[in-house]
Design a protein around this motif. Sequence first.
Motif, PDB file in Angstrom:
ATOM      1  N   TRP A 260       1.484  -4.073  -0.448  1.00  0.00           N
ATOM      2  CA  TRP A 260       1.495  -2.623  -0.514  1.00  0.00           C
ATOM      3  C   TRP A 260       1.935  -2.164  -1.901  1.00  0.00           C
ATOM      4  N   CYS A 261       1.709  -0.897  -2.170  1.00  0.00           N
ATOM      5  CA  CYS A 261       2.211  -0.243  -3.378  1.00  0.00           C
ATOM      6  C   CYS A 261       2.657   1.167  -2.997  1.00  0.00           C
ATOM      7  N   PRO A 262       3.784   1.631  -3.556  1.00  0.00           N
ATOM      8  CA  PRO A 262       4.299   2.955  -3.173  1.00  0.00           C
ATOM      9  C   PRO A 262       3.462   4.074  -3.787  1.00  0.00           C
ATOM     10  N   LEU A 263       3.528   5.225  -3.144  1.00  0.00           N
ATOM     11  CA  LEU A 263       2.840   6.412  -3.629  1.00  0.00           C
ATOM     12  C   LEU A 263       3.860   7.433  -4.140  1.00  0.00           C
ATOM     13  N   ALA A 264       3.446   8.283  -5.044  1.00  0.00           N
ATOM     14  CA  ALA A 264       4.327   9.335  -5.558  1.00  0.00           C
ATOM     15  C   ALA A 264       4.620  10.340  -4.452  1.00  0.00           C
ATOM     16  N   VAL A 265       5.893  10.701  -4.338  1.00  0.00           N
ATOM     17  CA  VAL A 265       6.322  11.608  -3.270  1.00  0.00           C
ATOM     18  C   VAL A 265       7.058  12.785  -3.904  1.00  0.00           C
ATOM     19  N   PRO A 266       7.105  13.895  -3.254  1.00  0.00           N
ATOM     20  CA  PRO A 266       7.849  15.051  -3.791  1.00  0.00           C
ATOM     21  C   PRO A 266       9.343  14.739  -3.922  1.00  0.00           C
ATOM     22  N   ALA A 267       9.976  15.432  -4.808  1.00  0.00           N
ATOM     23  CA  ALA A 267      11.417  15.246  -5.009  1.00  0.00           C
ATOM     24  C   ALA A 267      12.163  15.624  -3.735  1.00  0.00           C
TER      25      ALA A 267
ATOM     26  N   GLU B 230      -5.309   1.001   1.757  1.00  0.00           N
ATOM     27  CA  GLU B 230      -5.456   2.301   2.399  1.00  0.00           C
ATOM     28  C   GLU B 230      -4.089   2.906   2.655  1.00  0.00           C
ATOM     29  N   GLU B 231      -4.044   4.197   2.638  1.00  0.00           N
ATOM     30  CA  GLU B 231      -2.770   4.918   2.779  1.00  0.00           C
ATOM     31  C   GLU B 231      -2.315   4.885   4.227  1.00  0.00           C
ATOM     32  N   ASP B 232      -0.992   4.762   4.421  1.00  0.00           N
ATOM     33  CA  ASP B 232      -0.451   4.757   5.780  1.00  0.00           C
ATOM     34  C   ASP B 232      -0.390   6.173   6.320  1.00  0.00           C
ATOM     35  N   GLY B 233       0.019   6.311   7.588  1.00  0.00           N
ATOM     36  CA  GLY B 233       0.051   7.627   8.222  1.00  0.00           C
ATOM     37  C   GLY B 233       1.068   8.565   7.616  1.00  0.00           C
ATOM     38  N   ALA B 234       2.170   8.055   7.056  1.00  0.00           N
ATOM     39  CA  ALA B 234       3.208   8.905   6.464  1.00  0.00           C
ATOM     40  C   ALA B 234       2.896   9.294   5.032  1.00  0.00           C
ATOM     41  N   GLY B 235       1.897   8.673   4.422  1.00  0.00           N
ATOM     42  CA  GLY B 235       1.549   8.991   3.053  1.00  0.00           C
ATOM     43  C   GLY B 235       2.530   8.484   2.024  1.00  0.00           C
ATOM     44  N   ARG B 236       3.243   7.390   2.337  1.00  0.00           N
ATOM     45  CA  ARG B 236       4.233   6.866   1.407  1.00  0.00           C
ATOM     46  C   ARG B 236       3.784   5.594   0.702  1.00  0.00           C
ATOM     47  N   VAL B 237       2.910   4.799   1.322  1.00  0.00           N
ATOM     48  CA  VAL B 237       2.467   3.544   0.717  1.00  0.00           C
ATOM     49  C   VAL B 237       0.977   3.363   0.960  1.00  0.00           C
ATOM     50  N   GLN B 238       0.371   2.492   0.176  1.00  0.00           N
ATOM     51  CA  GLN B 238      -0.965   1.975   0.411  1.00  0.00           C
ATOM     52  C   GLN B 238      -0.832   0.487   0.741  1.00  0.00           C
ATOM     53  N   ALA B 239      -1.496   0.035   1.788  1.00  0.00           N
ATOM     54  CA  ALA B 239      -1.302  -1.339   2.268  1.00  0.00           C
ATOM     55  C   ALA B 239      -2.640  -2.024   2.492  1.00  0.00           C
ATOM     56  N   MET B 240      -2.586  -3.346   2.418  1.00  0.00           N
ATOM     57  CA  MET B 240      -3.732  -4.212   2.703  1.00  0.00           C
ATOM     58  C   MET B 240      -3.201  -5.541   3.234  1.00  0.00           C
ATOM     59  N   ALA B 241      -4.098  -6.422   3.676  1.00  0.00           N
ATOM     60  CA  ALA B 241      -3.706  -7.735   4.189  1.00  0.00           C
ATOM     61  C   ALA B 241      -4.648  -8.783   3.637  1.00  0.00           C
ATOM     62  N   MET B 242      -4.124  -9.986   3.489  1.00  0.00           N
ATOM     63  CA  MET B 242      -4.906 -11.113   2.994  1.00  0.00           C
ATOM     64  C   MET B 242      -4.396 -12.386   3.666  1.00  0.00           C
ATOM     65  N   ASN B 243      -5.133 -13.489   3.499  1.00  0.00           N
ATOM     66  CA  ASN B 243      -4.791 -14.780   4.133  1.00  0.00           C
ATOM     67  C   ASN B 243      -4.617 -14.609   5.646  1.00  0.00           C
TER      68      ASN B 243
END
Length: 392
Positions: A103-110, A156-169
């Motif tokens: 995953w990677c984090p997304l920019a969120v409001p202060a 793809e972005e999660d339901g809360a809009g805080r991270v983007q996640a994927m899966a491998m292996n």
Amino acid sequence: MTSGHKTVAVFLTLICGLVLTIVGFSTRWPVWAWPAAALVLIVATVLAVRLTVRRQDPFASRYLQEPDRPLPPLERRELRITGVALPSQLDDYDFLLSATVRWCPLAVPAGSPPVNQSGLAVEAVLARAGRVTDVRHPSRSSLVEHELNGALATMEEDGAGRVQAMAMNITLTLAEEDSVRLSKLAAVRKDEAVWEHERKYEQSRRAYLGEDVLRNTGSAVVWWLHRNEDRVDKAVKDLGLLAQLTSAANDVDVSERLRHLVPRPLPPQDMERDLAGAGPAGSPAGEPSAEEPVAHALVEFLRVAGLSPQDATSTYVADLLTRAFEHLDGDQSEQIRRVFGEPSSSYDDHDDYDGAHPEAADAPEPARPSGSHRMNGAGPGTVPPPDSTVPF
């Protein structure tokens, strides 16, 4: 400029000076060329030294906010999950998922509250995987595994809009017990399908024979002729058998116009005697051997007359002949007795025949011949043989 750079510059200057001196003497330069060559050599040396001098940082370290802080380590944003149960198309049969979630984090409001990014990423990946496995059969785990590798390969972005996640292996398996059960169920379904087809095939054949071939005697004869086109005579001879078969298949009596073609059934007492095996050396009743010419001739006579050896009328005639041959030749009467059985108990040496034959029971008794005894076993209305052949 370091000492190494200085040493290199001196050596290059000396070498270039020697090269120019050798060239000048060999080519005999004019006098004015020597000062020019020396000037070129000095200028080249100065330029080389200037180019190798390290450029100073325009900003001194004292002007930097944190001049000696090392670079921060790279944060690895991934997590390995194993043996997570996912729903399948069948109840109580779950897939087991193992994968590496990134995953990677997304920019969120202060002012947004801190979150567990790994938890949000895993939840998002499992939700996406569950939507795929929920409509797949558990016996197709290897196929669904490749499908998940493609469906979860995009951030793809999660339901809360805080991270983007994927899966491998990704690895998708089924419990060993569930795999065994599914194999058994598949084998049973295959056997049931085969049995169902065999049952329908048998029903179709029965319907064909009962509703088409044996619908009536005519359809049975047409079917028989179609299967045996060159045996018309055989079909004519077997009309009685076909009529019996058709009536039995339809559970009705034989038609009146075909009843004369049906062989007469054995009476119960004659059937039991046939099963007991009356006759020499275990031969069936009514089938005399070659050593019994009298019995054989009697059987052939009855057959020509249209009677079978087991018929009641044939038994009646055999009883009469057995009684008659007792006074002529005991061996001949014994032959008939072995084929047709013992004479009927209704005969008596001194009394009349009292109704063994159904047609003779109500017949009036004729006058007895005078002057002699009646022939043993002769029924009413029987004409005794001449005196020259039967002694009294």
